[in-house]
Write an enzyme that holds these catalytic residues in place. Structure first.
Site, short mmCIF file in Angstrom:
data_model
loop_
_atom_site.label_atom_id
_atom_site.label_comp_id
_atom_site.label_asym_id
_atom_site.label_seq_id
_atom_site.Cartn_x
_atom_site.Cartn_y
_atom_site.Cartn_z
N CYS A 1 -46.42 68.03 26.63
CA CYS A 1 -45.65 66.81 26.88
C CYS A 1 -46.36 65.63 26.21
O CYS A 1 -46.45 65.58 25.00
CB CYS A 1 -45.44 66.61 28.38
SG CYS A 1 -44.05 65.53 28.76
N GLU B 1 -47.85 74.51 32.88
CA GLU B 1 -48.74 74.36 34.05
C GLU B 1 -47.97 74.06 35.32
O GLU B 1 -48.52 74.13 36.41
CB GLU B 1 -49.79 73.26 33.77
CG GLU B 1 -49.34 71.82 33.97
CD GLU B 1 -48.44 71.28 32.86
OE1 GLU B 1 -48.09 72.05 31.93
OE2 GLU B 1 -48.09 70.09 32.94
N HIS C 1 -43.47 72.23 30.34
CA HIS C 1 -44.71 72.24 31.12
C HIS C 1 -45.05 73.63 31.66
O HIS C 1 -44.64 73.97 32.77
CB HIS C 1 -44.57 71.30 32.32
CG HIS C 1 -44.58 69.85 31.96
ND1 HIS C 1 -45.74 69.11 31.88
CD2 HIS C 1 -43.57 68.99 31.65
CE1 HIS C 1 -45.45 67.86 31.55
NE2 HIS C 1 -44.15 67.76 31.40
#
Lengths: 83, 225
Positions: B89, B199, B197
């Site tokens: 990002c 994560e 994302h």
């Protein structure tokens, strides 16, 4: 010395913000607008005698993204010349 | 050898903790945290993560100021030595601004902040980061960004496509990215930048674990398991 840096998107790079502003102007009834490009103006107050090479380096290293943007540097002299 | 991963934090980073947790859950080792003003990275790093957020308030351009911070000089130097770098990002924006990856991230074409889970096609399942995925498979990862519209000129796009450097592509149009590109590798496939994302998708209980596969593949390859 006050210097103005004008940063604009390169021709051919689609400008979503410009398109939205264009659309809004049409919504207000301004029908003659052909295109809108949104850029930004950065005003620097630099030491007198700051070299053009330094100003160019500032633009290339940080102020403009050379992948998508062009820049132009307006100094007091050039402003008078243009007036 | 124990895995040594580092997570960079800039003023305005907000996915750094999630990134550290993802690395810790997968590797079993504490992630090292590095502040943006540090000129040096910890020694013997196996992996560097540049997380999402709004570094330096996104002033000027997203990631532009962060890309010139002291720590990024060290990250660029480490990437040059072949240390793997993952940017997610805002981290992707930082990596393009720093010149580690080609192209630039522009305002989303629809001009709105987009926050949802997006289907992605794994275009290259051969890299360090994507070896856990099958090439051509579809995975689901969260996206949350206002400036994820990937731009590069046609010659650059043709080159990175030809070199297998498009890691992920959106299965449907998310932000107007050229050729729906969601993630890009560098020439040596040791640097990956992506807007989605991973994560945020490491626990099935928290909405999906497709992102865990990325960390498992990378950590597994790096520690030789």
């Amino acid at each position: 010395m006050k210097v103005r840096i004008h940063v604009s998107l390169k021709p051919g790079v689609l400008d979503p913000q410009g398109r939205a502003v264009h659309h809004a102007l049409e919504g207000l009834g301004f029908s003659g607008v052909e295109d809108v490009r949104v850029g930004r103006l950065i005003e620097l107050d630099v030491a007198d005698g700051t070299s053009d090479a330094d100003l160019d380096a500032m633009c290339r290293q940080l102020l403009a993204n050379m992948v998508i943007e062009n820049y132009s540097i307006e100094k007091p002299e050039t402003a008078r010349a243009a007036a | 050898m124990a895995f040594r991963g580092a997570v960079i934090t800039f003023p305005g980073s907000n996915c750094d903790r999630d990134m550290a947790v993802a690395l810790e859950k997968v590797s079993g080792e504490k992630a090292l945290r590095v502040w943006h003003g540090d000129a040096d990275l910890p020694e013997r790093l196996d992996f560097i993560a540049v997380p999402g957020g709004f570094s330096y308030g996104d002033y000027l351009r997203c990631g532009a100021i962060a890309s010139r911070s002291p720590v990024m000089r060290a990250v660029i130097e480490a990437a040059g030595r072949g240390v793997p770098v993952l940017g997610v990002c805002n981290g992707f924006q930082v990596l393009t601004e720093s010149g580690l990856l080609p192209g630039a991230l522009m305002r989303n074409a629809q001009l709105t902040f987009t926050c949802r889970t997006a289907p992605l096609v794994v275009e290259n399942g051969q890299s360090l980061f994507t070896s856990g995925y099958e090439t051509g498979s579809t995975v689901h990862l969260p996206v949350a960004h206002h400036d994820g519209n990937y731009f590069a000129d046609e010659a650059t796009l043709d080159r990175i496509e030809g070199e297998g450097r498009v890691a992920f592509r959106y299965a449907d149009t998310v932000n107007g990215s050229q050729r729906d590109i969601a993630g890009v590798l560098n020439e040596t496939a040791t640097v990956l930048g992506m807007m989605p994302h991973p994560e945020r998708a490491i626990e099935a209980d928290h909405g999906g674990s497709d992102g865990r596969t990325l960390f498992e593949g990378a950590v597994g390859a790096l520690v030789g398991t």
